[in-house]
Design an enzyme around this catalytic site. Structure first.
Site, PDB file in Angstrom:
ATOM      1  N   SER A   1     -21.520  26.442  42.940  1.00 15.92           N
ATOM      2  CA  SER A   1     -21.057  27.692  42.331  1.00 15.92           C
ATOM      3  C   SER A   1     -21.959  28.013  41.153  1.00 15.92           C
ATOM      4  O   SER A   1     -22.471  27.095  40.492  1.00 15.92           O
ATOM      5  CB  SER A   1     -19.620  27.507  41.833  1.00 15.92           C
ATOM      6  OG  SER A   1     -19.251  28.577  41.000  1.00 15.92           O
TER       7      SER A   1
ATOM      8  N   TYR B   1     -13.253  28.386  32.811  1.00 17.25           N
ATOM      9  CA  TYR B   1     -13.156  27.489  33.985  1.00 17.25           C
ATOM     10  C   TYR B   1     -13.515  26.037  33.676  1.00 17.25           C
ATOM     11  O   TYR B   1     -14.260  25.417  34.430  1.00 17.25           O
ATOM     12  CB  TYR B   1     -14.089  27.937  35.128  1.00 17.25           C
ATOM     13  CG  TYR B   1     -14.336  29.387  35.305  1.00 17.25           C
ATOM     14  CD1 TYR B   1     -13.292  30.293  35.387  1.00 17.25           C
ATOM     15  CD2 TYR B   1     -15.633  29.872  35.442  1.00 17.25           C
ATOM     16  CE1 TYR B   1     -13.523  31.642  35.589  1.00 17.25           C
ATOM     17  CE2 TYR B   1     -15.878  31.221  35.643  1.00 17.25           C
ATOM     18  CZ  TYR B   1     -14.818  32.101  35.712  1.00 17.25           C
ATOM     19  OH  TYR B   1     -15.064  33.423  35.908  1.00 17.25           O
TER      20      TYR B   1
HETATM   21  N1  LIG Z   1     -14.682  32.485  46.319  1.00 16.28           N
HETATM   22  C1  LIG Z   1     -15.633  32.510  45.423  1.00 16.28           C
HETATM   23  O1  LIG Z   1     -15.881  33.540  44.765  1.00 16.28           O
HETATM   24  C2  LIG Z   1     -16.496  31.298  45.183  1.00 16.28           C
HETATM   25  C3  LIG Z   1     -17.518  31.392  44.223  1.00 16.28           C
HETATM   26  C4  LIG Z   1     -18.341  30.303  44.010  1.00 16.28           C
HETATM   27  C5  LIG Z   1     -18.165  29.138  44.758  1.00 16.28           C
HETATM   28  N2  LIG Z   1     -17.152  29.071  45.679  1.00 16.28           N
HETATM   29  C6  LIG Z   1     -17.011  27.827  46.444  1.00 16.28           C
HETATM   30  O2  LIG Z   1     -16.925  28.119  47.828  1.00 16.28           O
HETATM   31  C7  LIG Z   1     -16.131  27.108  48.488  1.00 16.28           C
HETATM   32  C8  LIG Z   1     -15.004  27.773  49.268  1.00 16.28           C
HETATM   33  O3  LIG Z   1     -14.222  28.523  48.359  1.00 16.28           O
HETATM   34  P1  LIG Z   1     -13.128  29.589  48.825  1.00 16.28           P
HETATM   35  O4  LIG Z   1     -13.264  30.751  47.917  1.00 16.28           O
HETATM   36  O5  LIG Z   1     -13.186  29.764  50.291  1.00 16.28           O
HETATM   37  O6  LIG Z   1     -11.804  28.779  48.400  1.00 16.28           O
HETATM   38  P2  LIG Z   1     -10.300  28.891  48.967  1.00 16.28           P
HETATM   39  O7  LIG Z   1     -10.089  30.205  49.588  1.00 16.28           O
HETATM   40  O8  LIG Z   1      -9.450  28.465  47.822  1.00 16.28           O
HETATM   41  O9  LIG Z   1     -10.279  27.773  50.106  1.00 16.28           O
HETATM   42  C9  LIG Z   1     -10.427  26.428  49.749  1.00 16.28           C
HETATM   43  C10 LIG Z   1     -10.424  25.607  51.009  1.00 16.28           C
HETATM   44  O10 LIG Z   1     -10.482  24.221  50.624  1.00 16.28           O
HETATM   45  C11 LIG Z   1      -9.466  23.529  51.332  1.00 16.28           C
HETATM   46  N3  LIG Z   1      -9.014  22.327  50.645  1.00 16.28           N
HETATM   47  C12 LIG Z   1      -8.556  22.181  49.381  1.00 16.28           C
HETATM   48  N4  LIG Z   1      -8.227  20.901  49.140  1.00 16.28           N
HETATM   49  C13 LIG Z   1      -8.488  20.223  50.292  1.00 16.28           C
HETATM   50  C14 LIG Z   1      -8.360  18.880  50.685  1.00 16.28           C
HETATM   51  N5  LIG Z   1      -7.863  17.941  49.859  1.00 16.28           N
HETATM   52  N6  LIG Z   1      -8.757  18.517  51.929  1.00 16.28           N
HETATM   53  C15 LIG Z   1      -9.235  19.437  52.781  1.00 16.28           C
HETATM   54  N7  LIG Z   1      -9.375  20.743  52.488  1.00 16.28           N
HETATM   55  C16 LIG Z   1      -8.987  21.123  51.247  1.00 16.28           C
HETATM   56  C17 LIG Z   1      -8.350  24.526  51.485  1.00 16.28           C
HETATM   57  O11 LIG Z   1      -7.490  24.103  52.516  1.00 16.28           O
HETATM   58  P3  LIG Z   1      -5.879  24.281  52.462  1.00 16.28           P
HETATM   59  O12 LIG Z   1      -5.616  25.591  53.146  1.00 16.28           O
HETATM   60  O13 LIG Z   1      -5.388  23.088  53.191  1.00 16.28           O
HETATM   61  O14 LIG Z   1      -5.490  24.289  51.005  1.00 16.28           O
HETATM   62  C18 LIG Z   1      -9.152  25.781  51.830  1.00 16.28           C
HETATM   63  O15 LIG Z   1      -9.490  25.795  53.207  1.00 16.28           O
HETATM   64  C19 LIG Z   1     -15.639  26.183  47.375  1.00 16.28           C
HETATM   65  O16 LIG Z   1     -16.504  25.077  47.262  1.00 16.28           O
HETATM   66  C20 LIG Z   1     -15.753  27.044  46.131  1.00 16.28           C
HETATM   67  O17 LIG Z   1     -15.882  26.294  44.945  1.00 16.28           O
HETATM   68  C21 LIG Z   1     -16.307  30.127  45.901  1.00 16.28           C
END
Ligand SMILES: NC(=O)c1ccc[n+]([C@@H]2O[C@H](COP(=O)([O-])OP(=O)(O)OC[C@H]3O[C@@H](n4cnc5c(N)ncnc54)[C@H](OP(=O)(O)O)[C@@H]3O)[C@@H](O)[C@H]2O)c1
Length: 227
Positions: free
Chosen positions: A133, A146
């Protein structure tokens, strides 16, 4: 088939978008998730139960995959948590939020990567992608937002560098990639990018980055990010 990719956290958000994109591009997708009922039933997307916090869950996922598939060509460590709202003051943040962020965003990546290295070694050209990120960029940090999330992503960046150094000899490159600010449960509805836009760019970048760039930190379009 273009290759076999294992994506963690594939039930929703960017992980789910990546699973669909890789499947549409001819990859066999191992979509790892805590709740596999949420994983798409596309024939090219195979649901794998996996909780990155559990040794038993991760080793059982590795055994299932080793029994049914020849190798893993790409591991995408996508799972992460974002404890709190993000604007809390240091004195008000429970220590557990830091522990939770590190347990999933750093130790979870270590647990998963270790378990799947034997299957990555069976691929003719394996690679590891750590979804990082912009919040993990130390040199550009000028605010106090954060805390738990950003310090865990900075640690993930260091982990990426160390892994890249260790696995360079085996020709397994390791990259940290930022997906941009994306409309997901974590990114919120004000984010400018859709999951499809981010996953589309990430697909191009993850499949194109060369071995020589291992250990690098990149944006979704392959642009170099500051540390
Ligand atoms: N969205 C953004 O703007 C953004 C920006 C920068 C970086 N990122 C990065 O992109 C990646 C995906 O983010 P996102 O926005 O898609 O997040 P999200 O919508 O919150 O989804 C997170 C995912 O991680 C899973 N997860 C959490 N804990 C887990 C565990 N113990 N074991 C297995 N799965 C688990 C969740 O599954 P459950 O449904 O089971 O909870 C969900 O599928 C992350 O690494 C995040 O830091 C996102």
């Amino acid at each position: 088939m273009a290759g076999i990719v294992l994506i963690t956290g594939a039930a929703r958000g960017i992980g789910r978008g990546l699973a669909k994109k890789f499947a549409a591009e001819g990859w066999l997708v191992l979509a790892a998730a805590r709740r596999t009922t949420d994983v798409s039933l596309d024939p090219a997307i195979h649901a794998i139960p996996l909780d990155v916090l559990s040794d038993d869950s991760v080793s059982s996922a590795a055994a299932t995959i080793a029994a049914g598939y020849p190798c893993i060509d790409m591991l995408i460590n996508n799972t992460a948590v974002f404890p709190g709202e993000g604007n809390e003051r240091l004195e008000d943040i429970p220590a557990e939020w830091f522990e939770d962020a590190f347990a999933t965003n750093v130790v979870g990546v270590i647990r998963v990567t270790r378990a799947f290295l034997p299957l990555l070694r069976k691929s003719a050209s394996a690679r590891i992608i750590n979804i990082s990120s912009g919040a993990g960029t130390v040199s550009e940090k000028t605010d106090s937002a954060y805390y738990p999330y950003s310090v865990s992503k900075a640690a993930l960046n260091m982990l990426t560098r160390a892994m890249a150094a260790e696995y360079r000899e085996e020709k397994i490159p390791v990259f940290a990639l930022s997906p941009g600010w994306v409309k997901t449960d974590m990114g919120g509805s004000a984010a400018p990018l859709s999951v499809e836009e981010s996953a589309g760019s990430l697909f191009q970048t993850t499949t194109r980055l060369e071995l020589e760039k291992s250990g690098g930190f990149f944006g979704r379009d392959g642009e170099v990010y500051p540390w």
